[in-house]
Scaffold this motif. Structure first.
Motif, PDB file in Angstrom:
ATOM      1  N   LYS A  38      19.700  -2.540  14.343  1.00 31.64           N
ATOM      2  CA  LYS A  38      18.526  -1.691  14.510  1.00 31.64           C
ATOM      3  C   LYS A  38      17.503  -1.998  13.421  1.00 31.64           C
ATOM      4  O   LYS A  38      17.817  -2.633  12.421  1.00 31.64           O
ATOM      5  N   VAL A  39      16.280  -1.530  13.641  1.00 30.11           N
ATOM      6  CA  VAL A  39      15.172  -1.776  12.724  1.00 30.11           C
ATOM      7  C   VAL A  39      14.894  -0.505  11.936  1.00 30.11           C
ATOM      8  O   VAL A  39      14.827   0.592  12.511  1.00 30.11           O
ATOM      9  N   TYR A  40      14.712  -0.673  10.623  1.00 29.26           N
ATOM     10  CA  TYR A  40      14.548   0.476   9.732  1.00 29.26           C
ATOM     11  C   TYR A  40      13.335   0.301   8.827  1.00 29.26           C
ATOM     12  O   TYR A  40      12.876  -0.813   8.578  1.00 29.26           O
ATOM     13  N   VAL A  41      12.870   1.452   8.322  1.00 28.75           N
ATOM     14  CA  VAL A  41      11.895   1.458   7.242  1.00 28.75           C
ATOM     15  C   VAL A  41      12.428   2.365   6.141  1.00 28.75           C
ATOM     16  O   VAL A  41      12.885   3.487   6.396  1.00 28.75           O
ATOM     17  N   SER A  42      12.400   1.856   4.926  1.00 28.91           N
ATOM     18  CA  SER A  42      12.796   2.637   3.754  1.00 28.91           C
ATOM     19  C   SER A  42      11.540   2.999   2.981  1.00 28.91           C
ATOM     20  O   SER A  42      10.787   2.114   2.558  1.00 28.91           O
ATOM     21  N   HIS A  43      11.312   4.300   2.827  1.00 26.32           N
ATOM     22  CA  HIS A  43      10.096   4.762   2.163  1.00 26.32           C
ATOM     23  C   HIS A  43      10.269   4.792   0.646  1.00 26.32           C
ATOM     24  O   HIS A  43      11.390   4.787   0.122  1.00 26.32           O
ATOM     25  N   LEU A  91       0.815  -1.213   0.000  1.00 26.25           N
ATOM     26  CA  LEU A  91       0.000   0.000   0.000  1.00 26.25           C
ATOM     27  C   LEU A  91       0.851   1.266   0.000  1.00 26.25           C
ATOM     28  O   LEU A  91       0.514   2.261  -0.654  1.00 26.25           O
ATOM     29  N   THR A  92       1.956   1.244   0.732  1.00 28.17           N
ATOM     30  CA  THR A  92       2.766   2.457   0.883  1.00 28.17           C
ATOM     31  C   THR A  92       4.084   2.422   0.120  1.00 28.17           C
ATOM     32  O   THR A  92       4.707   3.463  -0.081  1.00 28.17           O
ATOM     33  N   GLY A  93       4.525   1.223  -0.253  1.00 26.53           N
ATOM     34  CA  GLY A  93       5.842   1.097  -0.869  1.00 26.53           C
ATOM     35  C   GLY A  93       6.975   1.064   0.138  1.00 26.53           C
ATOM     36  O   GLY A  93       8.154   1.109  -0.238  1.00 26.53           O
ATOM     37  N   ASP A  94       6.657   0.976   1.437  1.00 21.86           N
ATOM     38  CA  ASP A  94       7.675   0.939   2.478  1.00 21.86           C
ATOM     39  C   ASP A  94       8.288  -0.457   2.588  1.00 21.86           C
ATOM     40  O   ASP A  94       7.592  -1.466   2.474  1.00 21.86           O
ATOM     41  N   VAL A  95       9.594  -0.503   2.858  1.00 22.39           N
ATOM     42  CA  VAL A  95      10.313  -1.755   3.088  1.00 22.39           C
ATOM     43  C   VAL A  95      10.843  -1.741   4.510  1.00 22.39           C
ATOM     44  O   VAL A  95      11.489  -0.771   4.934  1.00 22.39           O
ATOM     45  N   TYR A  96      10.584  -2.817   5.257  1.00 25.02           N
ATOM     46  CA  TYR A  96      10.987  -2.920   6.649  1.00 25.02           C
ATOM     47  C   TYR A  96      12.079  -3.980   6.782  1.00 25.02           C
ATOM     48  O   TYR A  96      11.958  -5.081   6.252  1.00 25.02           O
ATOM     49  N   TYR A  97      13.113  -3.644   7.541  1.00 24.31           N
ATOM     50  CA  TYR A  97      14.254  -4.553   7.637  1.00 24.31           C
ATOM     51  C   TYR A  97      15.093  -4.208   8.863  1.00 24.31           C
ATOM     52  O   TYR A  97      14.923  -3.157   9.492  1.00 24.31           O
ATOM     53  N   ALA A  98      16.017  -5.106   9.203  1.00 28.17           N
ATOM     54  CA  ALA A  98      17.012  -4.858  10.251  1.00 28.17           C
ATOM     55  C   ALA A  98      18.370  -4.733   9.584  1.00 28.17           C
ATOM     56  O   ALA A  98      18.638  -5.351   8.553  1.00 28.17           O
ATOM     57  N   ALA A  99      19.243  -3.926  10.193  1.00 34.53           N
ATOM     58  CA  ALA A  99      20.554  -3.697   9.578  1.00 34.53           C
ATOM     59  C   ALA A  99      21.576  -3.277  10.618  1.00 34.53           C
ATOM     60  O   ALA A  99      21.233  -2.800  11.716  1.00 34.53           O
ATOM     61  N   LEU A 100      22.830  -3.463  10.249  1.00 36.61           N
ATOM     62  CA  LEU A 100      23.964  -2.933  10.999  1.00 36.61           C
ATOM     63  C   LEU A 100      24.424  -1.687  10.271  1.00 36.61           C
ATOM     64  O   LEU A 100      24.806  -1.749   9.102  1.00 36.61           O
TER      65      LEU A 100
END
Length: 735
Positions: free
Chosen positions: A403-408, A386-395
């Motif tokens: 940490k946990v991130y969202v890329s819009h 719906l939003t095109g957001d990608v959720y992931y964890a990264a160093l």
């Protein structure tokens, strides 16, 4: 082989302890310091709730993603009508949420595989019915419309039609132990590609698609089994027996794999026209929301070329949509991070030197890259259509903190968990909320509910009682450090020092390590060390007067492809060199007795121990290798060839770089420990190494554990194992 994880018993206690109390091994191995955790969180389709099995295994309960409060009881063994279920081991929710598959009487096979008795439970009618009366089942799968269930039994695929009084049919007949497997992976696929099901439905629920494994030409391995104890094997009371299974070693024949489909209406089976080299792999098969497409992932035997095909289960045509290539190898973790959504493919790749994400549409057009620079993506939570957001964890800031991130969609990236430490997430199906798990090196896990923007809504578990209990003991100081080796390589590590540490004294040191490709033992997380739980075993050692150190050498993860893959074709050489360099650096510290440094490890850590003790520089007084590989010719194809290629292609890498070849250089007292029923790293490894030591006239000690697998546990086994290890260190590291 994987990143080997040791599990202490899953017990909790509420004992009151006095300040300054000393640890004891029995309490550690009994799990008396195990943190409270959230078990098996399953996000439900409504986006508002998640489900869990209660601690007593009697109920499945739904909870709010916003408050953590109970919203419904989905299943209660005490009140359900029909067959009696004594213990719920797992469950599967139907796509429409109207039914559950209740898993009970589970029998483990290997690391991920098991058989179980499943019951179909109607939530509305509160009624249980057996999935099948023909014997236990494996990996059941609901069709998208929820009206059909496919499962595997005795290596054959079966169907149960819920709209036809649960009528059961068997759609394959060629399945046979140690010959042909339908719908579930063989041993090496399960272990090294990390999955246990190769069976899906088409989006219209009309076709079943599965991977067929022909392992008839794979060579067998047999392990001798005895009556033993905890548990006893009565069938071996008079004579020992054997467990025989297919285990391909490097350069030998793997299973021949193909993809099959079955049309439920016409009862017609088809073989998909999948382009695949004769010795290629099919490490994943995934459903899509298009009835004409099932996603099939292939890799070549070198594992440096990955392809994703969209396959039509009716026409059998397969179209290549995405491929990825690497100079050395593609990590197995790519498969775990791959996501197929209704209109997109999300693929991890190290193509630019660090693990980033690449978003494609289903036709294979690259839409955008997620992550850049030295960011290392470590987990993929999903893509919001719906939003095109990608959720992931990264160093990002450090290889020790996740940490946990969202890329819009517009390219902006937000950090949802800015607190230093180790953060992981379980997102609601609509990504509007998530369960956050956070810990750091000094604090046990805290479980919280958060909004999709990272705002904390509620704390579910804080583990304060454990933290208070832990603090009431004489625990030593845990600290991170970095140093640069004589070869100019910067390495990260941690130390546990005794509580009464005196910098004027000289302490013996025990080095714990693992060191396998892509692994990380140096993390800002609670669950570090040989037995986890706040480095509890290391704290016990510190109370006995040792400093304990852990360093991630070259080949480990979190620092990019060059650092991780520099060990390619010569596994163990640079890893051992870095552990020796660590010992040399520690020996230069004013508080370390350089004549009393030990090393130990389990699995790859056992290999690394043996390689380090025979590296040529005599820095270790003693060492312990638990369940160690000793020659990569003895290990399996998928793992070994990923990093070493085949023996014919890399003769010197196999034959020159291994503990057996270095047996004559072994320096220091050695204790070897191995389970006789280790299906992963066979006892053969230790047996052949022992013979090499004997012929090289090297002294050693050995412990062999009856009927124990790679984890060496059951009954009092783990307590006994670690007590022998501690006694060995005490004996060998005395002044």
């Amino acid at each position: 082989m994987k990143k080997f994880i040791l599990f202490c018993a899953l017990l909790t206690v509420s004992a009151v302890v006095t300040a300054g109390e000393k640890l004891n091994l029995k309490a550690i191995t009994a799990g008396e310091f195990r943190a409270e955790s959230l078990n098996e969180v399953t996000p439900l389709a409504d986006g508002e709730t998640y489900a869990q099995i209660t601690a007593d295994g009697q109920r499945i309960v739904a909870y709010s993603f916003r408050t953590g409060k109970q919203t419904a009881v989905l299943f209660d063994a005490a009140t359900a009508r029909g067959p009696k279920v004594n213990q719920v081991d797992g469950y599967i929710v139907s796509p429409d949420g109207k039914r559950l598959l209740i898993q009970t009487q589970t029998k483990r096979i290997y690391r991920r595989s098991f058989t179980a008795t499943y019951y179909i439970y109607s939530i509305q009618n509160n009624k249980l019915e057996p999935l099948s009366d023909g014997g236990q089942q494996q990996t059941p799968v609901f069709s998208p419309d929820g009206n059909v269930i496919a499962f595997v039994r005795d290596n054959n695929v079966h169907l149960v039609k819920l709209l036809y009084d649960n009528a059961e049919s068997q759609i394959t007949t060629d399945g046979k132990r140690n010959e042909v497997i339908n719908g579930i992976p063989d041993w090496v696929y399960e272990e090294e590609f990390s999955y246990n099901s190769a069976l899906v439905f088409s989006a219209n629920s009309e076709q079943v698609v599965w991977v067929r494994f022909d392992e008839s030409q794979v060579k067998q391995y047999s392990m001798q089994l005895f009556k033993g104890m905890a548990p006893e094997r009565e069938e071996y009371r008079e004579y020992p027996g054997f467990y025989t299974y297919k285990y391909p070693v490097p350069g030998s024949q793997n299973s021949k794999v193909s993809v099959m489909s079955y049309d439920i209406k016409s009862h017609k089976a088809r073989k998909l026209d999948l382009p695949l080299e004769a010795d290629g792999y099919i490490p994943r098969i995934l459903p899509t929301q298009d009835p004409t497409k099932v996603a099939v992932v292939t890799m070549n035997r070198h594992q440096d070329h990955l392809s994703i095909y969209m396959c039509n289960p009716l026409s059998t045509l397969c179209q290549l949509v995405v491929e990825d290539k690497a100079d050395k190898y593609i990590k197995e973790e790519v498969l775990g991070g791959l996501r197929i959504t209704s209109s997109h493919i999300l693929l991890p790749s190290e193509r630019d030197g660090y693990n980033h994400l690449y978003l494609y549409n289903l036709n294979g057009q690259l839409m955008r890259q997620i992550g850049n620079g030295q960011t290392v993506v470590t987990d993929v939570y999903g893509y919001d259509e719906l939003t095109g957001d990608v959720y992931y964890a990264a160093l990002t800031d450090s290889p020790t903190d996740q940490k946990v991130y969202v890329s819009h969609k517009n390219g902006k990236t937000d950090c949802l968990t800015p607190k230093a430490g180790w953060n992981t997430a379980i997102f609601a199906s609509d990504f509007k909320n998530f369960v956050l798990t956070w810990s750091d090196i000094n604090n046990p896990a805290v479980y919280s509910l958060c909004t999709g923007q990272g705002k904390t809504l509620a704390t579910l578990i804080d583990n304060k009682a454990l933290a208070d209990k832990y603090a009431s003991y004489d625990m030593g100081q845990k600290e991170f450090f970095t140093f640069t080796t004589g070869e100019g390589v910067k390495l990260n590590g941690w130390l546990v020092k005794p509580k009464d540490f005196n910098p004027q004294k000289k302490y013996p040191v025990i080095m714990y390590q693992y060191g396998g490709p892509g692994s990380q033992q140096v993390r800002n997380a609670w669950n570090i060390g040989m037995c986890g739980n706040g480095a509890l075993l290391e704290q016990l050692m510190a109370q006995q007067g040792y400093i304990v150190a852990c360093v991630d050498g070259r080949g480990t993860g979190g620092r990019g492809a060059d650092f991780e893959k520099c060990t390619y074709l010569r596994l163990g050489e640079l890893e051992a060199r870095d552990q020796v360099e660590t010992a040399l650096w520690l020996g230069q510290q004013p508080y370390v007795d350089k004549e009393r440094i030990a090393i130990w490890g389990w699995s790859y850590g056992g290999w690394n121990t043996l390689m380090s003790m025979s590296e040529g520089r005599p820095v270790f007084r003693c060492g312990i290798a638990i369940a160690p590989p000793t020659n990569w010719r003895f290990y399996d194809t998928v793992y070994t060839e990923r990093y070493m290629r085949t023996p014919n292609e890399n003769l010197r890498g196999y034959d020159d770089v291994n503990p057996i070849a270095r047996a004559g250089k072994l320096h220091g007292a050695l204790l070897l420990c191995h389970g006789l029923a280790d299906d992963n790293v066979h006892y053969r490894n230790t047996a052949e190494y022992v013979e090499a030591l004997v012929q090289a006239d090297k002294d050693f000690r050995q412990l062999v554990y009856t009927n124990r697998n790679h984890s060496i546990f059951g009954g009092n086994t783990r307590n006994h194992l670690f007590r022998q290890c501690l006694n060995f260190f005490k004996s060998e590291l005395k002044n």
